[in-house]
Motif scaffolding. Structure first.
Motif, PDB file in Angstrom:
ATOM      1  N   ARG A   6       0.811  -1.043   0.196  1.00  0.00           N
ATOM      2  CA  ARG A   6       0.042  -0.300   0.027  1.00  0.00           C
ATOM      3  C   ARG A   6       0.856   1.191   0.119  1.00  0.00           C
ATOM      4  N   ASP A   7       1.948   1.345   0.721  1.00  0.00           N
ATOM      5  CA  ASP A   7       2.824   2.437   0.747  1.00  0.00           C
ATOM      6  C   ASP A   7       3.689   2.564  -0.497  1.00  0.00           C
ATOM      7  N   ALA A   8       4.154   1.593  -1.025  1.00  0.00           N
ATOM      8  CA  ALA A   8       4.734   1.603  -2.458  1.00  0.00           C
ATOM      9  C   ALA A   8       3.890   2.024  -3.405  1.00  0.00           C
ATOM     10  N   LEU A   9       2.545   1.674  -3.462  1.00  0.00           N
ATOM     11  CA  LEU A   9       1.631   2.270  -4.405  1.00  0.00           C
ATOM     12  C   LEU A   9       1.459   3.428  -4.246  1.00  0.00           C
ATOM     13  N   ALA A  10       1.023   4.077  -3.131  1.00  0.00           N
ATOM     14  CA  ALA A  10       0.848   5.527  -2.663  1.00  0.00           C
ATOM     15  C   ALA A  10       2.115   6.490  -3.258  1.00  0.00           C
ATOM     16  N   ALA A  11       3.379   5.845  -3.017  1.00  0.00           N
ATOM     17  CA  ALA A  11       4.614   6.552  -3.512  1.00  0.00           C
ATOM     18  C   ALA A  11       4.479   6.601  -5.225  1.00  0.00           C
ATOM     19  N   ALA A  12       4.025   5.461  -5.718  1.00  0.00           N
ATOM     20  CA  ALA A  12       4.163   5.467  -7.193  1.00  0.00           C
ATOM     21  C   ALA A  12       3.297   6.465  -7.622  1.00  0.00           C
ATOM     22  N   ARG A  13       1.976   6.537  -7.086  1.00  0.00           N
ATOM     23  CA  ARG A  13       1.055   7.273  -7.529  1.00  0.00           C
ATOM     24  C   ARG A  13       1.548   8.722  -7.401  1.00  0.00           C
ATOM     25  N   GLU A  14       2.269   9.178  -6.448  1.00  0.00           N
ATOM     26  CA  GLU A  14       2.764  10.467  -6.165  1.00  0.00           C
ATOM     27  C   GLU A  14       3.981  10.850  -7.164  1.00  0.00           C
ATOM     28  N   ARG A  15       4.810   9.646  -7.738  1.00  0.00           N
ATOM     29  CA  ARG A  15       5.732   9.809  -8.737  1.00  0.00           C
ATOM     30  C   ARG A  15       4.971  10.116 -10.130  1.00  0.00           C
ATOM     31  N   LEU A  16       4.003   9.509 -10.319  1.00  0.00           N
ATOM     32  CA  LEU A  16       3.166   9.700 -11.645  1.00  0.00           C
ATOM     33  C   LEU A  16       2.508  10.850 -11.493  1.00  0.00           C
ATOM     34  N   ASP A  17       1.945  11.512 -10.571  1.00  0.00           N
ATOM     35  CA  ASP A  17       1.281  12.872 -10.610  1.00  0.00           C
ATOM     36  C   ASP A  17       2.377  13.791 -10.898  1.00  0.00           C
ATOM     37  N   ALA A  18       3.663  13.513 -10.254  1.00  0.00           N
ATOM     38  CA  ALA A  18       4.781  14.801 -10.344  1.00  0.00           C
ATOM     39  C   ALA A  18       5.085  14.509 -11.990  1.00  0.00           C
ATOM     40  N   LEU A  19       5.172  13.454 -12.464  1.00  0.00           N
ATOM     41  CA  LEU A  19       5.745  13.301 -13.866  1.00  0.00           C
ATOM     42  C   LEU A  19       4.922  13.989 -14.647  1.00  0.00           C
ATOM     43  N   THR A  20       3.371  13.721 -14.706  1.00  0.00           N
ATOM     44  CA  THR A  20       2.491  14.199 -15.619  1.00  0.00           C
ATOM     45  C   THR A  20       1.886  15.592 -15.235  1.00  0.00           C
ATOM     46  N   ASP A  21       2.696  16.224 -14.343  1.00  0.00           N
ATOM     47  CA  ASP A  21       2.330  17.578 -14.046  1.00  0.00           C
ATOM     48  C   ASP A  21       2.996  18.301 -15.298  1.00  0.00           C
ATOM     49  N   ASN A  22       3.985  17.846 -15.726  1.00  0.00           N
ATOM     50  CA  ASN A  22       4.521  18.371 -16.884  1.00  0.00           C
ATOM     51  C   ASN A  22       3.770  18.033 -17.991  1.00  0.00           C
ATOM     52  N   THR A  23       3.322  19.015 -18.716  1.00  0.00           N
ATOM     53  CA  THR A  23       2.193  18.866 -19.962  1.00  0.00           C
ATOM     54  C   THR A  23       2.775  18.200 -21.305  1.00  0.00           C
TER      55      THR A  23
END
Length: 274
Positions: A6-23
């Motif tokens: 669960r913790d690993a997934l939460a961290a991965a989702r944060e990385r995805l959000d940070a990555l896709t903040d770049n349009t």
């Protein structure tokens, strides 16, 4: 998922959000590549076990990700998967589930960018109602016969059902679910997609079943009441079922608020029988 996964997934989702903040990052392409990684790891049990083996160093697992996927998918995808391989997972299958979830979220981010997320969410729900109401359709889309002819038939069926009637992101998400159910029922997979879409908008989904369609005023009052009750925005997915006789039934996750006439009659019958 529990514990470390669960913790690993939460961290991965944060990385995805940070990555896709770049349009400049193509979210739809990222979704396709993550889906391809999911399919490979789902087939290759030994590979996913190595990538989640706590006895292996993070550097060794990162190097393996580069060897397997470098040149096959883009750098953003490799970076995401490398970070996930470095994390700790409770079960090896959790890694695959998490990558699959990131693929779906990336597609929803693409829909959010082009302003079609609301439409996609509604289309997923309406399609889930169609599937639930048709045993033949559910069987045709859920059959696990893996021949090329059968897969083509499923794709053609989906094209007839959704082609030109749904947003491209809806077609991609549903087609991927049908092609790679990974042990889930079609209904549970569609429900999971609906939850992800709602989560993307930081709101809950309420499935509201009533005997007759609700008026605009009723929908607004119900939505406002549920928002006050749960302390966050609640999106209403509306379903009509004459068998409820009257009133409404609201389901949010595992919680059911039942105010139907049918339910009240059953309660009266139980009391009389007692």
């Amino acid at each position: 998922m529990n514990g470390a996964s669960r913790d690993a997934l939460a961290a991965a989702r944060e990385r995805l959000d940070a990555l896709t903040d770049n349009t400049s990052v193509d979210a739809a392409k990222l979704a396709d590549e993550l889906a391809a990684v999911t399919a490979l790891l789902d087939r290759e049990v030994s590979l996913r076990r190595v990538l989640t083996d706590p006895a292996q160093s993070g550097d060794a697992k990162a190097a393996l990700v580069g060897q397997v996927f470098g040149g096959q998918v883009g750098g953003e995808t490799v970076d995401l998967v490398t970070g996930m391989a470095r994390a700790r997972w409770s079960r090896s299958r959790d890694l695959v589930d998490a990558i699959e979830q990131l693929a779906d979220i990336a597609d929803l981010i693409a829909a959010e960018r082009d302003g079609t997320l609301d439409d996609a969410e509604d289309e997923i729900f309406r399609f889930s109602r169609i599937v639930a109401s048709s045993t033949e359709l559910r069987a045709a889309l859920s059959a696990k016969i893996g021949t090329p002819a059968h897969r083509n038939a499923q794709r053609e069926l989906l094209a007839r059902l959704l082609g030109g009637r749904a947003r491209p992101v809806t077609e991609r998400l549903v087609a991927r679910l049908v092609a790679q159910p990974r042990g889930r029922s079609l209904e549970s997979g569609l429900e999971a997609l609906s939850r992800l879409a709602a989560d993307r908008r930081n709101r809950s989904v309420a499935v509201v079943t009533s005997a007759v369609p609700l008026s605009d005023g009723q929908r607004e009052r119900l939505g406002a009441a549920l928002t006050r009750l749960y302390g966050r925005q609640v999106h209403l997915n509306l379903d009509v079922d004459p068998s409820v006789l009257g009133g409404i039934m609201v389901r949010i996750g595992d919680e059911v608020i039942n105010g139907t006439v049918g339910d009240r009659l059953e309660e009266v019958e139980r009391r009389m029988a007692g």
